[in-house]
Design a protein around this motif. Structure first.
Motif, short mmCIF file in Angstrom:
data_model
loop_
_atom_site.label_atom_id
_atom_site.label_comp_id
_atom_site.label_asym_id
_atom_site.label_seq_id
_atom_site.Cartn_x
_atom_site.Cartn_y
_atom_site.Cartn_z
N SER A 1 4.16 -3.60 -1.57
CA SER A 1 4.35 -4.68 -0.61
C SER A 1 3.07 -5.23 0.00
O SER A 1 3.04 -6.38 0.45
CB SER A 1 5.27 -4.20 0.53
OG SER A 1 4.75 -3.02 1.11
N LEU A 2 2.01 -4.40 0.05
CA LEU A 2 0.79 -4.84 0.72
C LEU A 2 0.08 -5.99 0.02
O LEU A 2 -0.38 -6.92 0.70
CB LEU A 2 -0.17 -3.66 0.88
CG LEU A 2 -1.48 -3.95 1.63
CD1 LEU A 2 -1.20 -4.43 3.03
CD2 LEU A 2 -2.36 -2.71 1.65
N PRO A 3 -0.05 -6.03 -1.32
CA PRO A 3 -0.81 -7.12 -1.96
C PRO A 3 -0.29 -8.51 -1.59
O PRO A 3 -1.09 -9.39 -1.24
CB PRO A 3 -0.66 -6.82 -3.45
CG PRO A 3 -0.48 -5.34 -3.52
CD PRO A 3 0.34 -5.01 -2.32
N ASP A 4 1.01 -8.73 -1.66
CA ASP A 4 1.55 -10.05 -1.35
C ASP A 4 1.33 -10.39 0.12
O ASP A 4 0.94 -11.52 0.45
CB ASP A 4 3.04 -10.09 -1.67
CG ASP A 4 3.32 -10.07 -3.17
OD1 ASP A 4 2.39 -10.37 -3.94
OD2 ASP A 4 4.45 -9.73 -3.56
N ALA A 5 1.56 -9.42 1.00
CA ALA A 5 1.37 -9.67 2.43
C ALA A 5 -0.09 -9.96 2.74
O ALA A 5 -0.42 -10.86 3.52
CB ALA A 5 1.86 -8.47 3.24
N LEU A 6 -0.99 -9.21 2.11
CA LEU A 6 -2.42 -9.40 2.35
C LEU A 6 -2.89 -10.75 1.82
O LEU A 6 -3.62 -11.49 2.50
CB LEU A 6 -3.20 -8.27 1.68
CG LEU A 6 -4.72 -8.23 1.91
CD1 LEU A 6 -5.05 -8.23 3.38
CD2 LEU A 6 -5.32 -7.02 1.22
N SER A 7 -2.47 -11.10 0.63
CA SER A 7 -2.86 -12.38 0.04
C SER A 7 -2.38 -13.55 0.89
O SER A 7 -3.14 -14.49 1.18
CB SER A 7 -2.31 -12.48 -1.38
OG SER A 7 -2.65 -13.73 -1.96
N ALA A 8 -1.11 -13.51 1.31
CA ALA A 8 -0.56 -14.61 2.12
C ALA A 8 -1.27 -14.70 3.47
O ALA A 8 -1.57 -15.79 3.95
CB ALA A 8 0.94 -14.39 2.32
N GLY A 9 -1.54 -13.56 4.09
CA GLY A 9 -2.21 -13.57 5.38
C GLY A 9 -3.62 -14.11 5.31
O GLY A 9 -4.07 -14.85 6.19
N LEU A 10 -4.36 -13.76 4.27
CA LEU A 10 -5.73 -14.26 4.10
C LEU A 10 -5.74 -15.76 3.84
O LEU A 10 -6.55 -16.50 4.41
CB LEU A 10 -6.41 -13.50 2.96
CG LEU A 10 -6.70 -12.01 3.20
CD1 LEU A 10 -7.26 -11.37 1.94
CD2 LEU A 10 -7.66 -11.82 4.36
N ARG A 11 -4.84 -16.22 2.99
CA ARG A 11 -4.80 -17.66 2.69
C ARG A 11 -4.43 -18.46 3.94
O ARG A 11 -4.95 -19.55 4.16
CB ARG A 11 -3.79 -17.94 1.57
CG ARG A 11 -4.20 -17.42 0.21
CD ARG A 11 -3.41 -18.09 -0.92
NE ARG A 11 -1.98 -18.07 -0.68
CZ ARG A 11 -1.17 -17.10 -1.06
NH1 ARG A 11 -1.67 -16.04 -1.71
NH2 ARG A 11 0.12 -17.16 -0.81
N LEU B 1 -0.49 -6.90 9.83
CA LEU B 1 -0.28 -7.11 8.41
C LEU B 1 0.29 -5.86 7.72
O LEU B 1 1.19 -5.93 6.90
CB LEU B 1 -1.62 -7.48 7.75
CG LEU B 1 -1.62 -7.80 6.26
CD1 LEU B 1 -0.98 -9.17 6.03
CD2 LEU B 1 -3.05 -7.79 5.74
N ILE B 2 -0.22 -4.71 8.12
CA ILE B 2 0.13 -3.47 7.43
C ILE B 2 1.32 -2.76 8.06
O ILE B 2 1.88 -1.83 7.47
CB ILE B 2 -1.10 -2.52 7.40
CG1 ILE B 2 -0.96 -1.47 6.31
CG2 ILE B 2 -1.31 -1.87 8.76
CD1 ILE B 2 -2.18 -0.57 6.18
N SER B 3 1.75 -3.18 9.23
CA SER B 3 2.76 -2.43 9.99
C SER B 3 4.04 -2.21 9.21
O SER B 3 4.54 -1.08 9.11
CB SER B 3 3.08 -3.15 11.31
OG SER B 3 2.00 -3.05 12.20
N GLU B 4 4.61 -3.28 8.64
CA GLU B 4 5.90 -3.13 7.97
C GLU B 4 5.82 -2.25 6.72
O GLU B 4 6.60 -1.30 6.59
CB GLU B 4 6.48 -4.50 7.63
CG GLU B 4 7.88 -4.42 7.03
CD GLU B 4 8.50 -5.79 6.81
OE1 GLU B 4 9.55 -5.86 6.13
OE2 GLU B 4 7.94 -6.79 7.31
N PRO B 5 4.87 -2.52 5.80
CA PRO B 5 4.80 -1.63 4.62
C PRO B 5 4.42 -0.20 5.00
O PRO B 5 4.89 0.76 4.38
CB PRO B 5 3.74 -2.28 3.73
CG PRO B 5 3.00 -3.23 4.60
CD PRO B 5 3.95 -3.67 5.66
#
Length: 577
Positions: A465-475, A536-540
Motif C-alpha cells: 500500500s505504501l508505494p501508491d500512497a507515497l507516489s500520490a502524496g509526492l505528486r 502518509l504512512i499511518s494507514e498502511p
C-alpha cells in the motif's frame, strides 16, 4: 496454585544442602548483586546501539540508509544477538565442567576488553563498520559467558525458599537492561558516539575486580569431555538460520524482502539439517552438550517453550513500538525527527517500570506458591496488552498507551521471574549451567527470530500500500511524476529504517534527485515537515501493526497454555553433614 513448599514440575529434584557458610546471607547477596550487574550490562549493550545508530554511523562517515549499507546496519543490531544465541548453551555446559564462576569471571574480562576496542575504532566508512561488528561479536562472547552462568551461580548460592526472588531480580535486571539501553544510548549519543561504548568500560572493570575477589565455586563441577561434534553442528546450524533470517529482511531481486533469495532459503535448509544432525549426535554421545533428556521434565520443557514464544512476541513489541513512536506519533506531536530516538526511549519507560515492579515481587511469591499460576496470569496480561495496543488509533492518547505498556511490563515481569526459577529448579544441581544456557538460547533466539519475522511482516504489508500512497502524496506537492515513481518504488525497508534511525524520511528519499530546492516554499515545508510522512504512512502502518500484534497475542496465549500445563510436584531436599 502450588501450596507453600511445592514447586512446579512433574519430577522431584533432590539437592544436597550446602554448608552454612555458602548459604550464609553475605555471600548470596554478593552473588546476586554481582550477577545482576553482569547481566544488566550484557543485555543493555544488546540494545544500546539501536538508538545510537545514527550517531555511530555519522561518526565513522557512513550513511546507514544507503541500500548498500543496510547489511552493516542489520549486523550491528543482530550480530550481538546471534553470537549470544549460538554460544550460551556451550558456555553454560563449560561452566558445569570447569566451574561456573570461572567462566563468568572470564566473561567479564572479555566483555570489558571488547568495550575498550569498540570505543577506539581506528577506521572509517565500511572498514569502521566491520571493526565495530567484529568487536561487537567478541563483546557478545563475553556477554554470553555472563548470562549463561549467572542463573546457575544464583541457584547454587540461594536456598530453595529464596531462589525465585533471586532469579527474579536477575532476570528482570536483564530484561530491564534491554529497555534502559534505548534511553542511555540516546543520551550518550548526544555527547559522543564513542560514549555509547565507553559506558561499559568502568562498569566492566569494577565488575571484573569485584567478581574475581568475591565469587567462589560452590556448585558441583562435573569433569567430562567436550562434545565437539555437538558444539560445532549446533553453532553452525543456529548461525546459518539466524544469518539467513537477517538477510531475509533485506530487499532482493526487485522484491521487498529477501525470502525468495536462494541463499536465504538454502541457509535455512542447511541450518535445519545441521540441527537435526546435532539432535542425533546428542542422543549418542556419553557427555552431550545439550541435555535433550531434560525435556522429559515437563516443567523444564513447558517453561522453555513459553520463554521462546514470549521472547519472539517481546521482540516484535519492542521494535514495532519504537518505529510507531519515532516514525509517526512523536513527529505528529511536534518532535523533530532527529530527536525522536531519545524521546522514544523515554516514552517507553512505563514498560521498564512494569518490569521493575512486578519481577522481584513475582519471584518472591513464586518461592511460596509456585510458578504456574503467576507465570500464566502474566502471559494472559501480556496478551491483553497486545490486543489493547492493536485497538489504539495510530495517533493515540498517551495515558492509554502508557497504561498498556505498563500492563505489558507487569505481565512480562510476572512471567519471567517465576518461569526462570521453575527452569532452574527443575534440573539436578550438576545440570544447572547447561540448563541456564539452554534457557538463554531460547530467549536470545526468540529475540533474533522476532526481528526477522516481524520486520518482514511489516515490510510486506507496507509494500502493498505504501508505494501508491507515497507516489500520490509526492505528486500532490509538485514532485515530478518520474521522481515520485522512483522514490515510491524504493524498498519499504529503507523508509522504515529512516524512521527507525531518526532521519527525516521524505527529505532523505528525495535528496538524491535534488528536486526539493526547486519546489515552492510551501511544498518544501510540507514535505520535510513533521506531519507529511506520519500521515502518509499511518494507514498502511496500522495494518501492519494489527498483523504483528495479532501474531504476538496468539503467541502469548499459546505460551500461557504451555505454562499452565507444566504441572507441579513436591520438592524434596535432604541434608548432609
Amino acid at each position: 496454585m502450588a501450596r507453600p513448599g511445592e514447586v512446579d514440575g512433574d519430577a522431584a529434584v533432590t539437592e544436597l544442602a550446602q554448608p552454612a557458610l555458602v548459604r550464609g546471607d553475605r555471600y548470596k547477596w554478593v552473588a546476586l548483586s554481582n550477577t545482576t550487574l553482569g547481566v544488566l550490562m550484557s543485555l543493555m549493550d544488546a540494545s544500546i546501539v539501536i538508538i545510537a545508530m545514527p550517531a555511530i554511523f555519522r561518526g565513522i562517515g557512513l550513511d546507514p540508509l544507503d541500500p548498500a549499507n543496510i547489511g552493516y546496519l542489520l549486523w550491528m543490531i543482530l550480530g550481538y544477538l546471534l553470537v549470544q544465541a549460538v554460544l550460551v548453551v556451550a558456555l553454560g555446559r563449560l561452566g558445569d565442567m570447569f566451574g561456573r564462576v570461572k567462566m563468568y569471571n572470564r566473561g567479564f574480562v572479555i566483555f570489558t576488553l571488547a568495550s575498550i576496542a569498540l570505543s577506539f575504532d581506528p577506521f572509517h566508512a565500511g572498514q569502521g563498520a566491520l571493526w565495530l561488528i567484529g568487536w561487537r561479536a567478541v563483546q557478545a562472547v563475553g556477554g554470553a559467558m555472563l548470562t549463561a552462568n549467572s542463573a546457575a551461580i544464583l541457584t547454587d548460592a540461594f536456598p530453595v525458599e529464596q531462589r525465585g526472588m533471586a532469579l527474579g531480580v536477575n532476570q528482570i535486571s536483564a530484561l530491564t537492561g534491554q529497555f534502559l539501553g534505548l534511553v542511555i544510548g540516546g543520551l550518550l549519543a548526544e555527547i559522543d558516539w564513542r560514549a555509547v561504548f565507553w559506558i561499559s568500560v568502568p562498569i566492566g572493570v569494577i565488575g571484573t575486580i569485584w567478581s574475581y575477589r568475591s565469587l567462589r565455586e560452590v556448585g558441583s563441577v562435573r569433569v567430562a569431555r567436550i562434545d565437539w561434534p555437538g558444539n560445532l553442528t549446533f553453532a553452525a546450524g543456529a548461525a546459518l538460520i539466524l544469518a539467513a533470517i537477517t538477510y531475509g529482511i533485506q530487499p532482493y531481486g526487485g522484491h521487498s524482502t529477501g525470502w525468495s533469495n536462494p541463499l536465504v532459503l538454502g541457509g535455512i535448509a542447511v541450518g535445519v539439517a545441521l540441527l537435526v544432525v546435532f539432535g542425533v549426535i546428542e542422543t549418542r554421545v556419553a557427555e552431550p552438550m545439550f541435555r535433550l533428556g531434560l525435556f522429559r521434565v515437563r516443567a523444564f520443557a513447558a517453561a522453555n517453550l513459553a520463554a521462546l514464544l514470549v521472547a519472539i512476541a517481546r521482540g516484535g513489541l519492542q521494535f514495532m513500538i519504537i518505529i510507531w513512536l519515532q516514525g509517526i506519533w512523536l513527529p505528529l506531536h511536534g518532535y523533530d525527527f532527529v530527536a525522536t530516538p531519545l524521546w522514544a526511549g523515554i516514552y517507553m519507560l512505563p514498560l521498564t517500570a512494569g518490569f521493575l515492579i512486578a519481577g522481584p515481587v513475582a519471584g518472591s511469591l513464586s518461592d511460596r506458591f509456585g510458578a504456574r499460576v503467576l507465570a500464566t496470569t502474566g502471559l494472559l496480561l501480556l496478551a491483553g496488552a497486545f490486543l489493547g495496543l492493536m485497538a489504539l488509533p495510530v495517533n493515540f492518547s498517551y495515558p492509554a498507551f502508557a497504561v498498556l505498556l505498563a500492563l505489558s511490563g507487569i505481565g512480562q515481569g510476572m512471567f519471567s521471574a517465576p518461569n526462570t526459577s521453575a527452569v532452574m529448579s527443575s534440573v539436578p544441581p550438576g545440570e544447572r549451567g547447561v540448563a541456564s544456557g539452554m534457557r538463554a538460547t531460547f530467549q536470545n533466539s526468540g529475540t533474533a527470530l522476532s526481528i526477522g519475522v516481524f520486520f518482514s511482516l511489516m515490510v510486506v504489508g507496507l509494500a502493498g500500500s505504501l508505494p501508491d500512497a507515497l507516489s500520490a502524496g509526492l505528486r500532490a506537492q509538485g514532485v515530478p511524476a518520474a521522481v515520485a515513481a522512483q522514490v515510491a518504488n524504493l524498498p519499504p525497508v529503507s523508509t522504515l529504517f529512516a524512521a527507525f534511525l531518526g532521519a527525516n524520511p521524505i527529505a532523505h528519499l528525495l535528496a538524491p534527485s535534488g528536486v526539493v530546492p526547486t519546489l515552492p516554499a510551501a511544498s518544501r515545508e510540507a514535505l520535510t515537515g513533521t506531519e507529511f510522512f506520519p500521515q502518509l504512512i499511518s494507514e498502511p502502518f496500522h495494518h501492519g501493526l494489527v498483523t504483528v500484534f495479532t501474531a504476538a497475542a496468539i503467541m502469548a496465549v499459546i505460551a500461557a497454555l504451555a505454562s499452565i500445563s507444566r504441572g507441579r510436584s513436591p520438592r524434596t531436599e535432604r541434608t548432609s553433614a
